[in-house]
Write a protein that holds these residues in place. Structure first.
Motif, PDB file in Angstrom:
ATOM      1  N   VAL A  85       9.122 -12.297  12.685  1.00 11.08           N
ATOM      2  CA  VAL A  85       8.705 -10.990  12.183  1.00 11.08           C
ATOM      3  C   VAL A  85       8.851  -9.825  12.855  1.00 11.08           C
ATOM      4  O   VAL A  85       8.315  -9.625  14.079  1.00 11.08           O
ATOM      5  CB  VAL A  85       7.487 -11.158  11.459  1.00 11.08           C
ATOM      6  CG1 VAL A  85       6.874  -9.938  10.582  1.00 11.08           C
ATOM      7  CG2 VAL A  85       7.085 -12.432  10.831  1.00 11.08           C
ATOM      8  N   ASN A  86       9.472  -8.788  12.503  1.00  6.96           N
ATOM      9  CA  ASN A  86       9.198  -7.160  12.925  1.00  6.96           C
ATOM     10  C   ASN A  86       8.678  -6.507  12.296  1.00  6.96           C
ATOM     11  O   ASN A  86       8.853  -6.295  10.947  1.00  6.96           O
ATOM     12  CB  ASN A  86      10.725  -7.034  13.415  1.00  6.96           C
ATOM     13  CG  ASN A  86      11.516  -7.830  14.510  1.00  6.96           C
ATOM     14  OD1 ASN A  86      10.722  -7.897  15.597  1.00  6.96           O
ATOM     15  ND2 ASN A  86      12.593  -8.544  13.928  1.00  6.96           N
ATOM     16  N   ILE A  87       7.438  -5.766  12.953  1.00  9.64           N
ATOM     17  CA  ILE A  87       6.947  -4.749  11.853  1.00  9.64           C
ATOM     18  C   ILE A  87       7.965  -3.140  12.479  1.00  9.64           C
ATOM     19  O   ILE A  87       7.905  -3.077  13.530  1.00  9.64           O
ATOM     20  CB  ILE A  87       5.759  -4.477  12.629  1.00  9.64           C
ATOM     21  CG1 ILE A  87       4.848  -5.723  12.058  1.00  9.64           C
ATOM     22  CG2 ILE A  87       5.056  -3.246  11.930  1.00  9.64           C
ATOM     23  CD1 ILE A  87       4.466  -6.078  10.755  1.00  9.64           C
ATOM     24  N   MET A  88       8.384  -2.861  11.321  1.00 10.99           N
ATOM     25  CA  MET A  88       9.185  -1.424  11.469  1.00 10.99           C
ATOM     26  C   MET A  88       8.594  -0.364  10.985  1.00 10.99           C
ATOM     27  O   MET A  88       7.762  -0.252  10.010  1.00 10.99           O
ATOM     28  CB  MET A  88      10.453  -1.678  10.694  1.00 10.99           C
ATOM     29  CG  MET A  88      11.137  -2.975  10.793  1.00 10.99           C
ATOM     30  SD  MET A  88      11.968  -3.424  12.383  1.00 10.99           S
ATOM     31  CE  MET A  88      12.988  -2.033  12.424  1.00 10.99           C
ATOM     32  N   GLU A  89       8.726   0.624  11.768  1.00 12.64           N
ATOM     33  CA  GLU A  89       7.876   2.013  11.408  1.00 12.64           C
ATOM     34  C   GLU A  89       8.929   2.970  10.830  1.00 12.64           C
ATOM     35  O   GLU A  89      10.186   3.037  11.456  1.00 12.64           O
ATOM     36  CB  GLU A  89       7.085   2.707  12.458  1.00 12.64           C
ATOM     37  CG  GLU A  89       5.856   1.929  12.495  1.00 12.64           C
ATOM     38  CD  GLU A  89       5.027   2.752  13.674  1.00 12.64           C
ATOM     39  OE1 GLU A  89       5.174   4.026  13.947  1.00 12.64           O
ATOM     40  OE2 GLU A  89       3.928   1.939  14.514  1.00 12.64           O
TER      41      GLU A  89
ATOM     42  N   ASP B 244       0.794  -1.157   0.034  1.00 12.61           N
ATOM     43  CA  ASP B 244       0.007  -0.084  -0.062  1.00 12.61           C
ATOM     44  C   ASP B 244       0.935   1.396  -0.057  1.00 12.61           C
ATOM     45  O   ASP B 244       0.751   2.187   0.882  1.00 12.61           O
ATOM     46  CB  ASP B 244      -0.947   0.035   1.259  1.00 12.61           C
ATOM     47  CG  ASP B 244      -1.963  -1.090   1.288  1.00 12.61           C
ATOM     48  OD1 ASP B 244      -2.861  -1.173   0.188  1.00 12.61           O
ATOM     49  OD2 ASP B 244      -1.886  -2.153   1.836  1.00 12.61           O
ATOM     50  N   THR B 245       1.728   1.615  -1.043  1.00 12.10           N
ATOM     51  CA  THR B 245       2.432   2.384  -1.135  1.00 12.10           C
ATOM     52  C   THR B 245       1.562   3.606  -1.787  1.00 12.10           C
ATOM     53  O   THR B 245       1.924   4.784  -1.914  1.00 12.10           O
ATOM     54  CB  THR B 245       3.884   2.371  -2.195  1.00 12.10           C
ATOM     55  OG1 THR B 245       3.421   1.705  -3.431  1.00 12.10           O
ATOM     56  CG2 THR B 245       4.827   1.713  -1.433  1.00 12.10           C
ATOM     57  N   HIS B 246       0.898   3.371  -2.591  1.00 14.71           N
ATOM     58  CA  HIS B 246      -0.393   4.335  -3.005  1.00 14.71           C
ATOM     59  C   HIS B 246       0.146   5.606  -3.733  1.00 14.71           C
ATOM     60  O   HIS B 246      -0.195   6.675  -3.426  1.00 14.71           O
ATOM     61  CB  HIS B 246      -1.455   4.621  -2.063  1.00 14.71           C
ATOM     62  CG  HIS B 246      -2.370   3.417  -1.622  1.00 14.71           C
ATOM     63  ND1 HIS B 246      -3.688   3.781  -2.166  1.00 14.71           N
ATOM     64  CD2 HIS B 246      -2.626   2.578  -0.689  1.00 14.71           C
ATOM     65  CE1 HIS B 246      -4.174   2.480  -1.845  1.00 14.71           C
ATOM     66  NE2 HIS B 246      -3.456   2.008  -0.980  1.00 14.71           N
ATOM     67  N   ASP B 247       1.242   5.471  -4.657  1.00 12.18           N
ATOM     68  CA  ASP B 247       1.725   6.429  -5.355  1.00 12.18           C
ATOM     69  C   ASP B 247       2.498   7.832  -4.335  1.00 12.18           C
ATOM     70  O   ASP B 247       2.677   8.659  -4.899  1.00 12.18           O
ATOM     71  CB  ASP B 247       0.757   7.304  -5.996  1.00 12.18           C
ATOM     72  CG  ASP B 247       0.444   6.689  -7.460  1.00 12.18           C
ATOM     73  OD1 ASP B 247       1.079   5.702  -7.878  1.00 12.18           O
ATOM     74  OD2 ASP B 247      -0.150   6.930  -8.207  1.00 12.18           O
ATOM     75  N   SER B 248       2.606   7.479  -3.127  1.00 11.74           N
ATOM     76  CA  SER B 248       3.165   8.309  -2.070  1.00 11.74           C
ATOM     77  C   SER B 248       4.680   8.339  -2.604  1.00 11.74           C
ATOM     78  O   SER B 248       5.702   7.656  -1.805  1.00 11.74           O
ATOM     79  CB  SER B 248       2.963   7.995  -0.730  1.00 11.74           C
ATOM     80  OG  SER B 248       3.796   9.218   0.071  1.00 11.74           O
TER      81      SER B 248
ATOM     82  N   THR C  44      -5.505  -3.828   4.079  1.00  9.85           N
ATOM     83  CA  THR C  44      -6.219  -3.320   5.220  1.00  9.85           C
ATOM     84  C   THR C  44      -5.632  -2.209   5.965  1.00  9.85           C
ATOM     85  O   THR C  44      -6.089  -1.310   6.586  1.00  9.85           O
ATOM     86  CB  THR C  44      -6.422  -4.349   6.524  1.00  9.85           C
ATOM     87  OG1 THR C  44      -5.120  -4.833   6.622  1.00  9.85           O
ATOM     88  CG2 THR C  44      -7.263  -5.307   5.932  1.00  9.85           C
ATOM     89  N   HIS C  45      -4.396  -2.167   5.455  1.00 11.86           N
ATOM     90  CA  HIS C  45      -3.428  -0.840   6.044  1.00 11.86           C
ATOM     91  C   HIS C  45      -3.247  -1.091   7.274  1.00 11.86           C
ATOM     92  O   HIS C  45      -2.275  -0.294   7.854  1.00 11.86           O
ATOM     93  CB  HIS C  45      -4.003   0.528   5.672  1.00 11.86           C
ATOM     94  CG  HIS C  45      -4.124   0.855   4.140  1.00 11.86           C
ATOM     95  ND1 HIS C  45      -3.538   2.025   3.570  1.00 11.86           N
ATOM     96  CD2 HIS C  45      -4.841   0.220   3.126  1.00 11.86           C
ATOM     97  CE1 HIS C  45      -4.064   1.885   2.280  1.00 11.86           C
ATOM     98  NE2 HIS C  45      -4.675   0.917   2.039  1.00 11.86           N
ATOM     99  N   GLU C  46      -3.512  -2.238   8.062  1.00 10.90           N
ATOM    100  CA  GLU C  46      -3.411  -2.378   9.433  1.00 10.90           C
ATOM    101  C   GLU C  46      -2.196  -3.612   9.415  1.00 10.90           C
ATOM    102  O   GLU C  46      -2.433  -4.616   8.777  1.00 10.90           O
ATOM    103  CB  GLU C  46      -4.466  -3.067  10.075  1.00 10.90           C
ATOM    104  CG  GLU C  46      -5.689  -1.997  10.226  1.00 10.90           C
ATOM    105  CD  GLU C  46      -5.094  -0.724  11.209  1.00 10.90           C
ATOM    106  OE1 GLU C  46      -4.563  -0.922  12.299  1.00 10.90           O
ATOM    107  OE2 GLU C  46      -5.812   0.339  11.178  1.00 10.90           O
TER     108      GLU C  46
ATOM    109  N   GLY D 160       1.185   5.704   4.775  1.00  6.37           N
ATOM    110  CA  GLY D 160       0.806   6.244   6.046  1.00  6.37           C
ATOM    111  C   GLY D 160      -0.746   7.094   5.858  1.00  6.37           C
ATOM    112  O   GLY D 160      -0.975   7.892   6.692  1.00  6.37           O
ATOM    113  N   TYR D 161      -1.289   6.818   4.651  1.00  9.27           N
ATOM    114  CA  TYR D 161      -2.514   7.549   4.389  1.00  9.27           C
ATOM    115  C   TYR D 161      -3.786   7.390   5.563  1.00  9.27           C
ATOM    116  O   TYR D 161      -4.242   8.334   6.002  1.00  9.27           O
ATOM    117  CB  TYR D 161      -3.194   7.493   3.127  1.00  9.27           C
ATOM    118  CG  TYR D 161      -2.230   7.829   1.895  1.00  9.27           C
ATOM    119  CD1 TYR D 161      -1.437   9.050   2.103  1.00  9.27           C
ATOM    120  CD2 TYR D 161      -2.414   7.424   0.593  1.00  9.27           C
ATOM    121  CE1 TYR D 161      -0.609   9.409   1.175  1.00  9.27           C
ATOM    122  CE2 TYR D 161      -1.534   7.890  -0.383  1.00  9.27           C
ATOM    123  CZ  TYR D 161      -0.516   8.809  -0.075  1.00  9.27           C
ATOM    124  OH  TYR D 161       0.113   9.354  -1.140  1.00  9.27           O
TER     125      TYR D 161
END
Length: 154
Positions: free
Chosen positions: A149-153, A8-12, A112-114, A133-134
């Protein structure tokens, strides 16, 4: 095995550039994009990545052009793509997602973006969250290494 998953990069363009800065020096076997790149100009931003598997999302536009770019870069793209024993699918059809979860050891999904990591028996389902991040206000990706698995922000 080690890979990085994002979705979900959505053109950003700003988020894509930040993501690439974060991950480009990681020593991984491959990268996966679980859908919603959206447009060819956004996909071209990933040109620094050598081994990329891309599943189409529900918002991806010109899939023929996206496929052409992917093939030209030596990447794999499609509705569902497989990297070793990993299925990469955006996740828009819950029935198909359930089938993949029964057939594969690891499923990478988006939509889902989650961000979430679910272990169900021998199956691991990874949603790296949204890189743009939308919707959540958080930009994230996942690093998988040898079962962890690590979720990285970022």
């Amino acid at each position: 095995m080690k890979f990085i998953a994002f979705s979900d990069t959505h053109d950003s363009i700003a988020a894509i550039d930040d993501l690439i800065s974060e991950i480009k020096n990681e020593k991984v076997d491959f990268f996966v994009h679980a859908g919603d790149v959206i447009s060819p100009f956004a996909l071209k931003r990933f040109s620094e990545i050598e081994k990329l598997y891309i599943a189409f999302g529900n918002n991806d536009g010109d899939r023929n052009k996206l496929t052409e770019i992917a093939l030209g870069m030596g990447w794999v793209a499609g509705e569902v793509v497989f990297a070793e024993d990993i299925a990469v699918y955006h996740g828009t059809n819950p029935d198909l997602l359930k089938i993949l979860e029964k057939k594969c050891n690891i499923v990478v999904t988006g939509h889902t973006h989650e961000a979430r990591v679910v272990r169900d028996g021998s199956t691991l389902v990874i949603n790296p969250g949204e890189s743009c991040g939308y919707l959540t206000g958080k930009r994230s990706y996942a690093i998988y290494e040898d079962g962890e698995v690590n979720i990285m922000e970022f």
